[in-house]
Enzyme design. Structure first.
Site, short mmCIF file in Angstrom:
data_model
loop_
_atom_site.label_atom_id
_atom_site.label_comp_id
_atom_site.label_asym_id
_atom_site.label_seq_id
_atom_site.Cartn_x
_atom_site.Cartn_y
_atom_site.Cartn_z
N SER A 145 0.86 -1.19 0.00
CA SER A 145 0.00 0.00 0.00
C SER A 145 0.89 1.23 0.00
O SER A 145 2.07 1.15 0.38
CB SER A 145 -0.85 0.00 1.28
OG SER A 145 -1.48 1.24 1.49
N TYR A 158 -1.30 -1.10 10.32
CA TYR A 158 -1.49 -1.38 8.89
C TYR A 158 -0.20 -1.06 8.14
O TYR A 158 0.28 -1.85 7.32
CB TYR A 158 -2.66 -0.54 8.38
CG TYR A 158 -3.07 -0.77 6.94
CD1 TYR A 158 -3.82 -1.88 6.56
CD2 TYR A 158 -2.71 0.15 5.94
CE1 TYR A 158 -4.21 -2.07 5.24
CE2 TYR A 158 -3.10 -0.02 4.62
CZ TYR A 158 -3.85 -1.14 4.27
OH TYR A 158 -4.24 -1.32 2.95
P1 NAD Z 1 -11.84 -5.76 0.27
O1 NAD Z 1 -12.36 -5.64 1.66
O2 NAD Z 1 -12.77 -5.62 -0.87
O3 NAD Z 1 -11.09 -7.19 0.09
C1 NAD Z 1 -10.38 -7.81 1.12
C2 NAD Z 1 -10.27 -9.29 0.84
O4 NAD Z 1 -9.47 -9.90 1.88
C3 NAD Z 1 -11.63 -10.01 0.88
O5 NAD Z 1 -11.69 -11.03 -0.10
C4 NAD Z 1 -11.66 -10.62 2.28
O6 NAD Z 1 -12.51 -11.75 2.40
C5 NAD Z 1 -10.18 -10.98 2.45
N1 NAD Z 1 -9.87 -11.13 3.88
C6 NAD Z 1 -10.01 -10.22 4.87
N2 NAD Z 1 -9.73 -10.76 6.06
C7 NAD Z 1 -9.40 -12.06 5.82
C8 NAD Z 1 -9.04 -13.17 6.64
N3 NAD Z 1 -8.98 -13.07 7.98
N4 NAD Z 1 -8.77 -14.35 6.05
C9 NAD Z 1 -8.86 -14.50 4.72
N5 NAD Z 1 -9.20 -13.50 3.87
C10 NAD Z 1 -9.48 -12.31 4.43
O7 NAD Z 1 -10.65 -4.71 0.19
P2 NAD Z 1 -9.63 -4.31 -0.96
O8 NAD Z 1 -9.51 -2.85 -0.91
O9 NAD Z 1 -9.92 -4.97 -2.25
O10 NAD Z 1 -8.28 -4.88 -0.33
C11 NAD Z 1 -7.42 -5.81 -0.99
C12 NAD Z 1 -5.99 -5.54 -0.57
O11 NAD Z 1 -5.59 -4.28 -1.09
C13 NAD Z 1 -5.76 -5.48 0.93
O12 NAD Z 1 -4.54 -6.12 1.25
C14 NAD Z 1 -5.65 -3.99 1.21
O13 NAD Z 1 -4.90 -3.73 2.37
C15 NAD Z 1 -4.96 -3.54 -0.04
N6 NAD Z 1 -5.07 -2.13 -0.37
C16 NAD Z 1 -6.29 -1.55 -0.54
C17 NAD Z 1 -6.37 -0.21 -0.86
C18 NAD Z 1 -7.69 0.49 -1.10
O14 NAD Z 1 -7.67 1.72 -1.18
N7 NAD Z 1 -8.80 -0.21 -1.21
C19 NAD Z 1 -5.19 0.54 -1.01
C20 NAD Z 1 -3.96 -0.08 -0.83
C21 NAD Z 1 -3.91 -1.43 -0.52
#
Ligand code: NAD
Length: 263
Positions: A145, A158
């Site tokens: 991130s 985080y």
């Molecule tokens: P999201 O909530 O849509 O997806 C998260 C996914 O992780 C889901 O499929 C969920 O079931 C899974 N997950 C969560 N806890 C879990 C657990 N205990 N065991 C197994 N699976 C688990 O969110 P997203 O934004 O698509 O996030 C995906 C990745 O991208 C994450 O690592 C997040 O930190 C990272 N990220 C997101 C952003 C953003 O702005 N959305 C920015 C930078 C990084």
């Protein structure tokens, strides 16, 4: 191996948001994909129906709560039952957010934060790397991130977990380089997924604003581009990193953040 040969890609956290976008991209290239995430059965059914209708490759769901190492091990063994030669692509993408000041941060959530983002990624790399070495080809991408490069109040654990993924990718890249395997991190800015929508809802509540007003104010100002990063843009970057052309890109952390960390 060429890009046109069928590959098997395992993307964690792929039942929603960024991960689902990444598996859609891989499926469009004809790859077999393995999805995982914590969600209702109806969500998995919908995804599998969509993939069956639109793509040639198979879509297999495997389950594990990433706070539980035994479940992760069982999930890996299930994957090997279906794909005895292992996978070609691993994207460590599962994650969640919890915003609180470090002196008030619940220890249980700190442990889960490190388990889901960092320990699960380590365990999956540890498990699948020997199969990739045997094939002489592999691609690993960790979803870090912008918060892995910098931080902001309330996101200390985080950031610690996401910065850890950058170190994990560098070391893995060096160890895997002689075997035709790359390992990189992507560092996205804000993408409009459930993880961010929850944060905007909380901000709207705290500032006594409507969700819609706070949403347009947030995305209109947070990045220099004045736009959210899109899921398709992130999926495109991951797809490139997992291609043959990206064979010399390894140990890198690539920002895709609308200029956020350039400031
Ligand atoms: P999201 O909530 O849509 O997806 C998260 C996914 O992780 C889901 O499929 C969920 O079931 C899974 N997950 C969560 N806890 C879990 C657990 N205990 N065991 C197994 N699976 C688990 O969110 P997203 O934004 O698509 O996030 C995906 C990745 O991208 C994450 O690592 C997040 O930190 C990272 N990220 C997101 C952003 C953003 O702005 N959305 C920015 C930078 C990084």
């Amino acid at each position: 191996m060429t890009d046109t040969q069928k590959r098997v890609a395992f993307v964690t956290g792929s039942t929603s948001g960024i991960g689902l976008g990444i598996v859609r991209k891989f499926a469009s290239l004809g790859y077999d994909i393995i999805i995982t995430g914590i969600c209702e059965q109806s969500v998995i059914d919908e995804i599998q129906k969509e993939f069956k209708q639109n793509y040639k490759g198979e879509c297999t769901y495997v389950s594990a709560d990433f706070t539980n190492q035994d479940e992760i091990q069982a999930m890996c063994e299930n994957i090997i039952k279906k794909y005895p030669n292992g996978i070609d692509i691993l994207v460590n993408n599962a994650g969640f957010q919890h915003v609180a000041m470090v002196d008030e941060y619940p220890i249980k959530i700190w442990n889960d934060m490190i388990a889901v983002h960092l320990t699960a990624s380590f365990l999956l790399i540890r498990f699948f790397l020997p199969f990739m070495k045997k094939k002489g080809w592999g691609r690993i991408v960790n979803t870090s991130s912008q918060m892995g490069l910098i931080s902001t109040p309330g996101k200390t654990p985080y950031s610690a977990a996401k910065a850890g993924l950058i170190g994990l990718a560098k070391g893995t890249a060096l160890e895997a380089a002689p075997y035709g395997i790359t390992c990189n991190c992507i560092c996205p800015g804000y993408v409009e997924t459930e993880l961010v929508i929850k944060q905007i809802k909380k901000m709207a509540l705290d500032e006594n604003k409507s969700f819609e007003d706070k949403r347009s104010e947030f995305f209109g100002s947070i990045h220099p581009t004045k736009k959210a990063v899109s899921i398709d843009q992130v999926a495109g970057l991951v797809s490139y990193l997992c291609s043959d052309e990206a064979g010399s890109t390894t140990g890198s952390s690539i920002s895709i953040d609308g200029g956020y960390t350039a400031q």
